[in-house]
Design a protein around this motif. Structure first.
Motif, PDB file in Angstrom:
ATOM      1  N   TYR A 266       0.731   2.779   0.449  1.00  0.00           N
ATOM      2  CA  TYR A 266       1.711   1.952   1.141  1.00  0.00           C
ATOM      3  C   TYR A 266       3.014   1.939   0.339  1.00  0.00           C
ATOM      4  O   TYR A 266       3.022   2.037  -0.892  1.00  0.00           O
TER       5      TYR A 266
ATOM      6  N   MET B  24       3.098  -3.487   4.364  1.00  0.00           N
ATOM      7  CA  MET B  24       1.856  -3.056   5.020  1.00  0.00           C
ATOM      8  C   MET B  24       1.625  -3.925   6.257  1.00  0.00           C
ATOM      9  O   MET B  24       2.074  -5.084   6.310  1.00  0.00           O
TER      10      MET B  24
ATOM     11  N   THR C  67      -4.223  -5.828   6.694  1.00  0.00           N
ATOM     12  CA  THR C  67      -4.671  -4.746   5.811  1.00  0.00           C
ATOM     13  C   THR C  67      -5.586  -5.324   4.734  1.00  0.00           C
ATOM     14  O   THR C  67      -5.252  -6.323   4.088  1.00  0.00           O
TER      15      THR C  67
ATOM     16  N   HIS D 261       3.945  -8.045   4.367  1.00  0.00           N
ATOM     17  CA  HIS D 261       3.822  -7.320   3.089  1.00  0.00           C
ATOM     18  C   HIS D 261       2.816  -8.054   2.201  1.00  0.00           C
ATOM     19  O   HIS D 261       2.406  -9.183   2.482  1.00  0.00           O
TER      20      HIS D 261
END
Length: 553
Positions: free
Chosen positions: A390, A418, A422, A490
């Protein structure tokens, strides 16, 4: 005795002179008068008494002995004179061997009133007494056949305590012998008193000058052993025959010290390192209350308890995982020096508890602990807390400025862009320390790892673990998100070492500590008898070498 002396002929009085002189002082004046009378011109010496025969005993010479010619007597007296030239200290002669001292008690007490003070004997009388005493006691050996071969001299002997001081000088022979003996320095010990310094002692007792002391301290790698001492410390030293320091030995402790040895005009300094004999002991205990107190109750030293706790806490959270009734065995090795155990070190541990069953052994090669299978207590640490790749959206920057205010607004982590959801995984083994929600950080998780590092995960959409839960390397702990004060989906990832944030992308991370190949085979061979000693449960002093494959030879 003096009455007998008065009644005898003059020649017989002379023969009694040495015996009476050896026995008592009471008749000294009378004996001296007798000796002087015999030296008058009108005195004739027609015969003398011969020495005691070989079967005779030391006592007053018998008056019934056969007489001998004057020439033979003079010959014997001459040899006696030669034999007695070296003065014999009276302290070497025993009065009890010369004559029965009961004779003294039978002397008239009134005679003692005639003597006002200790008389001074004439030197001739003294030597005459020694000569005749030598002959009559048989101390003179006959080397040449005499005219009368039937006369023998009794075996020689020595005496002590004459009861009268004949000589006041010392033996020159003893002085000569002492001078010929080589000087042998003796070790002496000095115990440091309060306020004493090495410089003062060196000058006052060790024969060293001030400049010599300063030069010595400059030559030493650690002069504090001689300058930073305390009252009660001690050192051993040797002096030469002139009172100058030859060698000095001082121990910092029972194991380490220093030796100083004179080398011409300087000193050679040598370190002393005493090696002890390794001794192994097995301790066994049960958890009751805190683990540290339970371990100390088994007899383990405080140092061993500290080491044991530090090793086990890499795998065991004592506050959460230890339970009352958990059992543990600890194998410890120490160095035995002069009956004292030093430098105790943990060799192997077996902890059997409700939430943890762990066995570890110290590897002699690197001094680290491993499980019997070769797994280390400090597993590797992954660089990234996720699988895949990533984009790094914001780097670690403790000096970052806020884009609006312009003030320093540190960014103590690394951001990875990301998608929400995730999976986030643990980069190393550890325990979940916190799961919470924050206005700015959003949902977050904190993990304390076995090597002491901590990691933080911010802006999560959902945590997958709970506080106190044990996690392993690669295990899922959360899902990424966009919670809190965030500009987009993120993961904010932080690594904290010694309570300070570090750059997770550059910090040095521990490698996997597992053993493989020949290293593993060697470790398992070394660990085998220690594991057998642990399993035996035989507490106290053990010999690990006697254990093989779980049974004692």
């Amino acid at each position: 005795m003096l009455r007998i002396l008065h009644s005898l002929p003059r020649t017989h009085k002379l023969l009694l002179l040495p015996v009476a002189t050896m026995v008592t002082v009471l008749g000294t004046q009378k004996l001296l008068t007798t000796y002087q009378d015999l030296n008058q011109p009108h005195t004739s010496l027609e015969s003398v008494l011969v020495p005691l025969p070989s079967d005779g005993v030391t006592a007053v010479p018998s008056l019934r002995q056969e007489r001998a010619p004057v020439a033979e007597a003079i010959d014997r007296a001459s040899r006696a004179l030669d034999a007695t030239r070296e003065q014999i200290p009276l302290s070497d002669l025993a009065a009890t061997e010369i004559i029965d001292l009961d004779v003294i008690s039978r002397a008239e007490a009134s005679i003692s009133s005639e003597i006002d003070a200790k008389p001074v004997l004439d030197e001739g009388a003294i030597h005459m007494a020694v000569v005749f005493g030598t002959v009559s006691s048989g101390m003179l050996n006959i080397d040449e056949p005499s005219a009368d071969a039937s006369v023998e001299i009794a075996d020689a002997t020595s005496y002590e305590d004459y009861g009268i001081e004949l000589f006041d000088d010392i033996s020159f022979l003893e002085m000569e012998l002492a001078a010929e003996e080589p000087y042998v320095p003796e070790w002496k010990t000095h115990i440091v008193a309060s306020g004493e310094t090495f410089a003062a002692i060196a000058q006052d007792e060790l024969g060293m000058g001030y400049s010599e002391v300063m030069a010595l301290l400059d030559d030493m790698s650690d002069p504090r052993i001689l300058t930073n001492w305390r009252a009660g410390n001690s050192f051993d030293y040797q002096l030469d025959e002139n009172g100058r320091l030859l060698s000095l030995r001082m121990m910092k402790n029972i194991r380490d010290g220093v030796m100083l040895e004179r080398d011409t005009d300087s000193f050679a300094v040598t370190a002393i390192e005493r090696e002890g004999e390794p001794v192994q002991r097995l301790f066994a205990g049960t958890v009751s209350g805190s683990f540290a107190r339970s371990a100390q109750a088994t007899g383990l030293s405080s140092g061993s308890v500290t080491e044991l706790t530090r090793v086990l806490e890499k795998k065991l959270d004592f506050r959460r995982d230890s339970r009352r009734g958990d059992r543990f065995n600890v194998l410890v090795e120490s160095d035995m020096i002069d009956g004292e155990e030093l430098d105790a070190r943990v060799l192997a541990v077996h902890y059997e508890g409700e939430r943890m069953d762990l066995t570890i052994v110290r590897n002699a090669t690197d001094s680290k602990f491993y499980t019997p299978e070769g797994s280390g207590l400090e597993p590797g640490f992954a660089r990234y807390p996720f699988e895949g790749s990533y984009r790094l959206s914001s780097s670690f920057n403790p000096r970052r400025k806020h884009p609006v205010t312009g003030r320093i607004s540190p960014h103590n982590g690394t951001d990875f862009a990301m998608p929400i959801g995730t999976p986030v995984v643990a980069p190393a083994d550890g325990r979940v320390e916190r799961v919470a929600n924050h206005a700015a950080a959003g949902r977050y998780v904190v993990i304390r790892h076995d090597n002491g590092y901590r990691t933080r995960y911010l802006h999560l959409s959902r945590p997958l673990v709970s506080v106190g839960e044990r996690v392993t390397m690669g295990e899922r702990i959360a899902l990424s998100g966009n919670t809190g004060r965030s500009t987009g989906p993120h993961l904010h990832y932080e690594v904290i070492v010694n309570n300070s944030p570090v750059n997770a992308m550059t910090v040095e991370l521990p490698d996997s500590t597992g053993l493989t190949g020949d290293t593993l085979i060697a470790f398992q061979s070394q660990a085998e008898p220690m594991l057998a000693a642990l399993e035996s449960g035989e507490t106290g002093t053990v010999n690990v070498a006697n254990y093989q494959a779980g049974e004692r030879d």
